[in-house]
Design an enzyme around this catalytic site. Structure first.
Site, PDB file in Angstrom:
ATOM      1  CD  GLU A  99      32.770  59.413  10.533  1.00 26.92           C
ATOM      2  OE1 GLU A  99      32.603  60.500  11.825  1.00 26.92           O
ATOM      3  OE2 GLU A  99      31.357  59.656  10.227  1.00 26.92           O
ATOM      4  CG  ASP A 100      33.017  59.158  14.678  1.00 23.93           C
ATOM      5  OD1 ASP A 100      32.290  59.057  13.914  1.00 23.93           O
ATOM      6  OD2 ASP A 100      31.622  60.149  15.551  1.00 23.93           O
ATOM      7  CG  ASP A 103      26.807  51.313  11.981  1.00 22.42           C
ATOM      8  OD1 ASP A 103      27.275  50.567  12.846  1.00 22.42           O
ATOM      9  OD2 ASP A 103      25.829  51.644  12.292  1.00 22.42           O
ATOM     10  CE  LYS A 131      29.549  50.410  15.146  1.00 24.09           C
ATOM     11  NZ  LYS A 131      28.503  50.496  16.381  1.00 24.09           N
ATOM     12  CG  PHE A 152      25.457  52.319  20.698  1.00 22.85           C
ATOM     13  CD1 PHE A 152      25.713  52.353  19.054  1.00 22.85           C
ATOM     14  CD2 PHE A 152      26.197  53.310  21.157  1.00 22.85           C
ATOM     15  CE1 PHE A 152      25.695  54.236  18.517  1.00 22.85           C
ATOM     16  CE2 PHE A 152      25.525  54.932  21.123  1.00 22.85           C
ATOM     17  CZ  PHE A 152      25.290  55.005  19.814  1.00 22.85           C
ATOM     18  CG  ASP A 159      26.450  61.284  20.541  1.00 26.22           C
ATOM     19  OD1 ASP A 159      27.505  61.219  19.382  1.00 26.22           O
ATOM     20  OD2 ASP A 159      25.509  61.961  20.260  1.00 26.22           O
ATOM     21  NE  ARG A 165      28.272  64.861  21.759  1.00 25.23           N
ATOM     22  CZ  ARG A 165      28.563  64.364  20.178  1.00 25.23           C
ATOM     23  NH1 ARG A 165      29.109  63.039  19.505  1.00 25.23           N
ATOM     24  NH2 ARG A 165      27.519  64.162  19.538  1.00 25.23           N
TER      25      ARG A 165
END
Ligand code: IMP
Ligand code: MG
Length: 175
Positions: A99-100, A103, A131, A152, A159, A165
């Site tokens: 996963e990137d 959150d 985060k 953010f 993105d 990206r």
């Protein structure tokens, strides 16, 4: 072109260094058998490409899954849906979700429960970013690249409304 000011949070060299360390850990933790790396589209595609290439093993399977919980907004709607399912059976295999960023945790909380039903031999998560302050739903993460503050971020696959990206660094996007 997109509006918004960019500030570098994690420069490319630092990302690459951390990705190499994560790769070493993963190689050590899975001494044998194929590892099924499941990239969550679209944000993790660059991380997956770099992580897969630092692994010493050749028994790596690359799979993709599409999940949406955001739409065009900066905050999770909490409504998670599978937009593209796996086309392979993971039963009895070592599975690593790639996963990137984590959150609220809605996406991975949902996804781990879904994939666990398919009876993998093991199921772990590697995320580039986390985060932790933003967490609403619990997620057990085995490998984390960087913990970041509640800002953010874009770049290195991440993105905002489908832009940014392709940035090499991870940047904070402010209005
Ligand atoms: P969660 O379900 O709230 O944990 O959201 C995870 C997903 O939200 C990630 O896979 C990203 O696609 C997106 N996301 C969360 N925070 C950010 C951010 O700071 N920048 C870009 N995308 C983000
Ligand atoms: Mg994502």
């Amino acid at each position: 072109m997109s509006a918004g000011a960019l500030r570098v949070l994690i420069p490319s060299e630092q990302i690459q260094q951390r990705v190499r360390a994560l790769g070493e850990q993963i190689d050590a933790d899975y001494p044998e058998g194929p590892v099924y790396m499941i990239s969550i589209l679209k944000g993790s595609f660059i991380f997956l490409a770099d992580l897969a290439r630092v692994l010493k093993r050749h028994s790596v399977r690359i799979e993709f899954m599409g999940i949406s919980s955001y739409g065009q907004e900066k905050t999770s709607s909490g409504q998670v849906k599978v937009t593209r399912d796996l086309d392979t059976n993971i039963e009895g295999h070592d599975v690593l979700i790639v996963e990137d960023i984590i959150d609220s945790g809605f996406t991975l909380n949902y996804l781990t429960r879904l994939l666990a039903q398919r009876k993998p031999k093991s199921l772990e998560i590697v995320t580039l970013l986390d985060k932790p302050e933003r967490r609403v739903q619990p997620v057990h993460v085995k490998y984390t690249g960087f913990q970041i503050p509640d800002e953010f971020v874009v770049g290195y696959g991440l993105d905002y409304a489908e832009d940014y990206r392709n940035l090499k660094d991870i940047c904070v996007l402010s209005e």
